[in-house]
Design a protein around this motif. Structure first.
Motif, PDB file in Angstrom:
ATOM      1  N   ILE A 282       0.813  -1.233   0.000  1.00 30.65           N
ATOM      2  CA  ILE A 282       0.000   0.000   0.000  1.00 30.65           C
ATOM      3  C   ILE A 282       0.838   1.272   0.000  1.00 30.65           C
ATOM      4  N   GLN A 283       2.154   1.136  -0.113  1.00 34.28           N
ATOM      5  CA  GLN A 283       3.012   2.333  -0.109  1.00 34.28           C
ATOM      6  C   GLN A 283       2.603   3.280  -1.237  1.00 34.28           C
ATOM      7  N   GLY A 284       2.379   4.511  -0.909  1.00 32.22           N
ATOM      8  CA  GLY A 284       2.031   5.522  -1.906  1.00 32.22           C
ATOM      9  C   GLY A 284       0.546   5.600  -2.222  1.00 32.22           C
ATOM     10  N   PHE A 285      -0.239   4.647  -1.707  1.00 29.24           N
ATOM     11  CA  PHE A 285      -1.698   4.692  -1.904  1.00 29.24           C
ATOM     12  C   PHE A 285      -2.316   5.688  -0.921  1.00 29.24           C
ATOM     13  N   SER A 286      -3.439   6.265  -1.313  1.00 31.24           N
ATOM     14  CA  SER A 286      -4.215   7.030  -0.333  1.00 31.24           C
ATOM     15  C   SER A 286      -4.900   6.025   0.599  1.00 31.24           C
ATOM     16  N   GLU A 287      -5.423   6.502   1.707  1.00 25.56           N
ATOM     17  CA  GLU A 287      -6.123   5.582   2.620  1.00 25.56           C
ATOM     18  C   GLU A 287      -7.347   4.950   1.936  1.00 25.56           C
ATOM     19  N   GLU A 288      -8.009   5.734   1.100  1.00 23.69           N
ATOM     20  CA  GLU A 288      -9.184   5.216   0.386  1.00 23.69           C
ATOM     21  C   GLU A 288      -8.785   4.136  -0.618  1.00 23.69           C
TER      22      GLU A 288
ATOM     23  N   GLY B 150       1.150  26.918  12.587  1.00 23.18           N
ATOM     24  CA  GLY B 150       2.584  26.912  12.890  1.00 23.18           C
ATOM     25  C   GLY B 150       3.384  26.232  11.797  1.00 23.18           C
ATOM     26  N   LYS B 151       4.582  25.764  12.162  1.00 16.51           N
ATOM     27  CA  LYS B 151       5.432  25.094  11.176  1.00 16.51           C
ATOM     28  C   LYS B 151       5.019  23.619  11.073  1.00 16.51           C
ATOM     29  N   PRO B 152       4.687  23.166   9.858  1.00 17.04           N
ATOM     30  CA  PRO B 152       4.262  21.769   9.698  1.00 17.04           C
ATOM     31  C   PRO B 152       5.437  20.808   9.584  1.00 17.04           C
ATOM     32  N   ILE B 153       5.311  19.657  10.202  1.00 18.60           N
ATOM     33  CA  ILE B 153       6.314  18.580  10.101  1.00 18.60           C
ATOM     34  C   ILE B 153       5.560  17.302   9.740  1.00 18.60           C
ATOM     35  N   MET B 154       5.877  16.751   8.562  1.00 22.71           N
ATOM     36  CA  MET B 154       5.167  15.558   8.086  1.00 22.71           C
ATOM     37  C   MET B 154       5.855  14.279   8.543  1.00 22.71           C
ATOM     38  N   PHE B 155       5.115  13.465   9.296  1.00 25.63           N
ATOM     39  CA  PHE B 155       5.620  12.178   9.777  1.00 25.63           C
ATOM     40  C   PHE B 155       5.292  11.130   8.714  1.00 25.63           C
ATOM     41  N   THR B 156       6.283  10.416   8.255  1.00 27.25           N
ATOM     42  CA  THR B 156       6.095   9.478   7.146  1.00 27.25           C
ATOM     43  C   THR B 156       5.050   8.399   7.448  1.00 27.25           C
ATOM     44  N   ALA B 157       4.139   8.216   6.485  1.00 22.16           N
ATOM     45  CA  ALA B 157       3.161   7.125   6.530  1.00 22.16           C
ATOM     46  C   ALA B 157       2.969   6.647   5.100  1.00 22.16           C
TER      47      ALA B 157
ATOM     48  N   SER C 202      -1.659  15.631   5.118  1.00 19.20           N
ATOM     49  CA  SER C 202      -1.614  16.951   4.481  1.00 19.20           C
ATOM     50  C   SER C 202      -2.816  17.807   4.855  1.00 19.20           C
ATOM     51  N   LYS C 203      -3.988  17.152   4.959  1.00 19.39           N
ATOM     52  CA  LYS C 203      -5.203  17.946   5.247  1.00 19.39           C
ATOM     53  C   LYS C 203      -5.066  18.722   6.548  1.00 19.39           C
ATOM     54  N   ASN C 204      -4.253  18.210   7.470  1.00 18.07           N
ATOM     55  CA  ASN C 204      -4.021  18.939   8.721  1.00 18.07           C
ATOM     56  C   ASN C 204      -2.844  19.907   8.582  1.00 18.07           C
ATOM     57  N   LEU C 205      -1.793  19.455   7.912  1.00 15.89           N
ATOM     58  CA  LEU C 205      -0.563  20.255   7.834  1.00 15.89           C
ATOM     59  C   LEU C 205      -0.694  21.441   6.887  1.00 15.89           C
TER      60      LEU C 205
ATOM     61  N   HIS D 272       0.633   6.603   3.125  1.00 20.77           N
ATOM     62  CA  HIS D 272      -0.200   7.424   2.241  1.00 20.77           C
ATOM     63  C   HIS D 272       0.422   8.777   1.892  1.00 20.77           C
ATOM     64  N   ASN D 273       1.560   9.122   2.526  1.00 18.85           N
ATOM     65  CA  ASN D 273       2.129  10.454   2.235  1.00 18.85           C
ATOM     66  C   ASN D 273       3.525  10.405   1.615  1.00 18.85           C
ATOM     67  N   ILE D 274       4.011   9.213   1.269  1.00 19.67           N
ATOM     68  CA  ILE D 274       5.429   9.111   0.851  1.00 19.67           C
ATOM     69  C   ILE D 274       5.739   9.883  -0.431  1.00 19.67           C
ATOM     70  N   ASN D 275       4.726  10.166  -1.243  1.00 16.66           N
ATOM     71  CA  ASN D 275       4.986  10.905  -2.482  1.00 16.66           C
ATOM     72  C   ASN D 275       4.744  12.405  -2.354  1.00 16.66           C
ATOM     73  N   GLN D 276       4.433  12.848  -1.146  1.00 17.07           N
ATOM     74  CA  GLN D 276       4.185  14.283  -0.938  1.00 17.07           C
ATOM     75  C   GLN D 276       5.482  14.948  -0.485  1.00 17.07           C
ATOM     76  N   THR D 277       5.808  16.059  -1.138  1.00 18.41           N
ATOM     77  CA  THR D 277       7.129  16.649  -0.900  1.00 18.41           C
ATOM     78  C   THR D 277       7.067  18.091  -0.417  1.00 18.41           C
ATOM     79  N   HIS D 278       5.876  18.574  -0.125  1.00 14.37           N
ATOM     80  CA  HIS D 278       5.764  20.012   0.174  1.00 14.37           C
ATOM     81  C   HIS D 278       5.897  20.363   1.662  1.00 14.37           C
ATOM     82  N   HIS D 279       6.185  19.396   2.516  1.00 16.16           N
ATOM     83  CA  HIS D 279       6.422  19.713   3.930  1.00 16.16           C
ATOM     84  C   HIS D 279       7.747  19.109   4.381  1.00 16.16           C
ATOM     85  N   LEU D 280       8.337  19.692   5.383  1.00 16.00           N
ATOM     86  CA  LEU D 280       9.501  19.085   6.037  1.00 16.00           C
ATOM     87  C   LEU D 280       9.107  17.679   6.498  1.00 16.00           C
ATOM     88  N   ARG D 281       9.909  16.678   6.115  1.00 18.03           N
ATOM     89  CA  ARG D 281       9.547  15.291   6.425  1.00 18.03           C
ATOM     90  C   ARG D 281      10.444  14.714   7.515  1.00 18.03           C
TER      91      ARG D 281
END
Lengths: 177, 177
Positions: free
Chosen positions: B38-44, B144-151, B136-139, B153-162
């Protein structure tokens, strides 16, 4: 245009906790507290036995059966036309209250979506344009404009804009548009 | 000096929901989903049967028994020396989860006080200096400053500090002091 936001407290604002708490406390502690007898007292002065008070607030069905504050439903329906409403309730101290508060809102305020319900502890990180609450501890540090909803424990506090009932809330907020 | 504040998500950040959810979902739906598949899939996309997914998330004990994310406890103990930590979890959609989340935090993170626990829907009105979240919907809209924790469903998103794990969170936040 994005609507302005309002954080609305539950206990003492949407829910009429006062009479309910007095009845439970008198029954469990054999006191004869009345609404009149506690005006101007702090909550600690009004309900002196902290263990009894906490026992009541941890009881199943206490929060689920609170009466709705007069005119609250109609007022929120009016306000949500022009504002985005968030229900923000300090609840994590009493875990039994959590799902009961969501169920209570679902019964009496079905037009409030789960996205707009916040059960918290401190309200210090809540950022809305307005906050309607009965407690100074929440209003004194809120990021938006504080609006104090009258309760027995705050009647002598004069440092916030005061509203005595939901009709006054609507008057104040509709005027500011 | 007032400490800077961090909003910390639970599911997928403090709690390792992924493996737990895969196991429940496979059992109930007869699928053979794996972490890798499921890597890279959305939750849906990963959990296609919404009714089954919601059934799991509404089940008693699902949230109460989630494993703790690796190094999360030690990391929060380090971070709270220099930051005020708020646990901010979207939970009001699943009322059964509410008291379970408070109990789970009490068991695994007893140093987090009830005042600092926020169970919400939308996180749009949460105002902290940092927000650690996997969505992403929260970040995207956090104050404040967003920090994306890897999961997954978000591995292909690059617009936040990971950050990929809790050791990286501590590295990032201790460096900014």
């Amino acid at each position: 245009m994005k609507k302005k936001t309002i954080a609305i407290d539950m206990d003492g604002v949407l829910a009429d906790i006062e009479a309910h708490l007095i009845a439970y406390y008198n029954k469990e502690h054999g006191t004869a507290i009345t609404k009149d007898s506690i005006q101007g007292f702090s909550e600690e002065e009004a309900f002196k036995e902290k263990a009894i008070l906490h026992g009541i607030l941890n009881q199943e069905n206490f929060f689920r059966t609170l009466p709705v504050m007069a005119d609250a439903v109609e007022s929120l329906l009016v306000l949500q036309e022009n504002y985005e409403l968030f229900i923000v309730s300090a609840a994590t101290q009493f875990p039994i209250s959590l799902s009961e508060k969501v169920a209570w809102l679902g019964e009496h305020f079905p037009f409030i979506k789960w996205e707009n319900i916040i059960l918290c502890g401190s309200k210090n990180i809540i950022n809305t344009d307005y906050m309607i609450d009965d407690h100074s501890k929440n209003l004194d540090y809120c990021m938006g404009k504080p609006i104090m909803f009258t309760a027995f424990h705050n009647i002598n506090q004069t440092h916030h804009l005061r509203v005595n009932n939901w009709k006054e809330v609507v008057d104040v907020l509709e005027k500011t548009l």
